[in-house]
Scaffold this motif. Structure first.
Motif, PDB file in Angstrom:
ATOM      1  N   MET A   1      40.630  40.143  38.820  1.00 25.70           N
ATOM      2  CA  MET A   1      39.456  40.734  38.741  1.00 25.70           C
ATOM      3  C   MET A   1      38.745  41.072  37.834  1.00 25.70           C
ATOM      4  N   LYS A   2      37.463  40.973  37.801  1.00 25.70           N
ATOM      5  CA  LYS A   2      36.816  41.142  36.056  1.00 25.70           C
ATOM      6  C   LYS A   2      36.504  43.265  35.815  1.00 25.70           C
ATOM      7  N   ARG A  33      32.080  38.540  31.419  1.00 19.94           N
ATOM      8  CA  ARG A  33      33.047  38.781  31.315  1.00 19.94           C
ATOM      9  C   ARG A  33      33.599  40.415  32.701  1.00 19.94           C
ATOM     10  N   TYR A  34      32.365  41.139  32.482  1.00 14.74           N
ATOM     11  CA  TYR A  34      32.240  42.189  33.076  1.00 14.74           C
ATOM     12  C   TYR A  34      31.702  42.417  35.022  1.00 14.74           C
TER      13      TYR A  34
END
Length: 135
Positions: A1-2, A33-34
């Motif tokens: 999970m980000k 990435r997020y």
């Protein structure tokens, strides 16, 4: 999970600017990435920069907004966010508008605040870490 990250205006500007290709690549990497979100305030600021600084045609700005809104959520600013922003302004001394964004990020459970305008690695309310991806 980000991890969840709030995205500041300047990161979006780099996505659509042709002058800063290195920063543009770094900005694109943020979205991989997020889990990203922003606020309607940021989209207002982004639109203003596109009109004034980037001199983008209005139709291109509308297309950019559609792309951004299809990619992630843009939260609204309500009275509780405004009050929280005032408390953050009093406590940390940031500009009021920066505090509105910080309050939005905190209220929506973000771990990071991605911006080049605030102090890298500073932690707000023991929850939100400012991250300057360009340092």
């Amino acid at each position: 999970m980000k991890d969840k990250a709030f995205i500041d205006t300047n990161i979006f500007v780099y996505l659509y600017s042709s002058d800063e290709t290195t920063k543009q690549k770094q900005a694109f990497a943020v979205f991989e990435r997020y889990e990203c979100l922003t606020s309607m305030q940021v989209l207002h600021e982004f639109s203003n920069v596109c009109v004034k600084k980037l001199k983008m045609p209005v139709e291109n700005i509308k297309l950019a907004l559609d792309e951004l809104l299809n990619a992630f959520a843009a939260v609204s600013v309500d009275d509780e966010i405004i009050k929280y922003a005032l408390d953050l302004h009093k406590k940390y001394g940031f500009s009021y508008y920066d505090c509105v964004m910080l309050a939005s990020a905190l209220a929506h459970g973000c771990k990071y605040f991605i911006s080049e305008d605030l102090t890298d690695k500073q932690v707000i309310e023991n929850q939100l870490t400012i991250k300057n991806i360009f340092v």
